[in-house]
Design a protein around this motif. Structure first.
Motif, PDB file in Angstrom:
ATOM      1  N   ASN A  14       0.603  -1.198  -0.078  1.00 20.23           N
ATOM      2  CA  ASN A  14      -0.087  -0.163  -0.009  1.00 20.23           C
ATOM      3  C   ASN A  14       0.773   1.069   0.184  1.00 20.23           C
ATOM      4  N   ALA A  15       1.895   1.133   0.700  1.00 22.14           N
ATOM      5  CA  ALA A  15       2.745   2.303   0.602  1.00 22.14           C
ATOM      6  C   ALA A  15       3.469   2.511  -0.578  1.00 22.14           C
ATOM      7  N   ILE A  17       1.936   1.710  -3.423  1.00 20.09           N
ATOM      8  CA  ILE A  17       0.867   2.213  -4.303  1.00 20.09           C
ATOM      9  C   ILE A  17       0.697   4.015  -4.295  1.00 20.09           C
ATOM     10  N   ALA A  18       0.676   4.321  -2.808  1.00 20.65           N
ATOM     11  CA  ALA A  18       0.659   5.507  -2.732  1.00 20.65           C
ATOM     12  C   ALA A  18       1.556   6.318  -3.189  1.00 20.65           C
ATOM     13  N   ASP A  19       2.839   5.886  -2.958  1.00 22.17           N
ATOM     14  CA  ASP A  19       4.006   6.692  -3.726  1.00 22.17           C
ATOM     15  C   ASP A  19       3.852   6.880  -5.315  1.00 22.17           C
ATOM     16  N   LYS A  21       1.201   6.624  -7.048  1.00 17.32           N
ATOM     17  CA  LYS A  21      -0.089   7.495  -7.190  1.00 17.32           C
ATOM     18  C   LYS A  21       0.443   9.336  -6.957  1.00 17.32           C
ATOM     19  N   ALA A  22       1.150   9.144  -5.877  1.00 15.32           N
ATOM     20  CA  ALA A  22       1.299  10.789  -5.558  1.00 15.32           C
ATOM     21  C   ALA A  22       2.637  11.185  -6.835  1.00 15.32           C
TER      22      ALA A  22
END
Length: 169
Positions: A14-15, A17-19, A21-22
């Motif tokens: 999840n980290a 994926i968040a990176d 996405k950002a």
């Protein structure tokens, strides 16, 4: 090597994926701002291009009309080349955080950025001359023929496997 627990693996995933996405959102915003504008030293001409280098705006003040049409065209083309180069640099800079400085796609992008020009390159000229060669516009250089397009598919040639008979329904 320690094997992560399922919760640790999921948190790590999840980290990541968040990176991504950002970084993608930042890239999209930077790409939108990657166009460029170049202005003549006297401010009488201004050329703006989109991130892909296409012309989006051309401003010509009355004072720019001093001289002949060929000189004006040469100035406009020079500003357009500078703006296109700057837009290409901006796009490469926007892309860099996605893949890093050694990413193959970034090397490919930066490989197409033209070198800066100090003066008008030899052989590139445009004029507003009245004489013209039959079948040829004197302002536009000849274009190479476009490559042939593949034939269009008819809608009934879809490959989306929506035919229920295939599955016995």
């Amino acid at each position: 090597m320690t094997v992560p627990t399922p919760d640790e693996w999921l948190a790590n995933f999840n980290a990541k994926i968040a990176d991504v996405k950002a970084k993608t959102e930042a890239f999209e915003q930077d790409l939108e701002r990657s166009g460029a504008t170049e202005t003549s030293p006297d401010g009488s001409l201004s050329v703006s291009v989109a991130p892909n280098g296409s012309l989006t705006n051309l401003r010509i003040d009355e004072s720019a009309w001093r001289g002949n049409g060929a000189e004006l065209a040469q100035k406009i083309m020079g500003l357009a080349r500078k703006a296109q180069r700057q837009a290409a640099v901006n796009v490469a800079e926007a892309f860099a955080p996605l893949g890093g400085p050694d990413h193959e796609a970034l090397r490919m992008l930066t490989g197409y950025i033209p070198e800066e020009e100090d003066e008008e390159p030899e052989g590139a000229s445009y004029s507003f001359a009245e004489e013209s060669t039959p079948g040829r516009d004197p302002v536009q250089p000849p274009r190479p023929p476009a490559p042939p397009r593949p034939p269009r598919r008819r809608p009934d040639e879809d490959d989306d496997f929506t035919n229920d008979d295939l599955f016995g329904r």
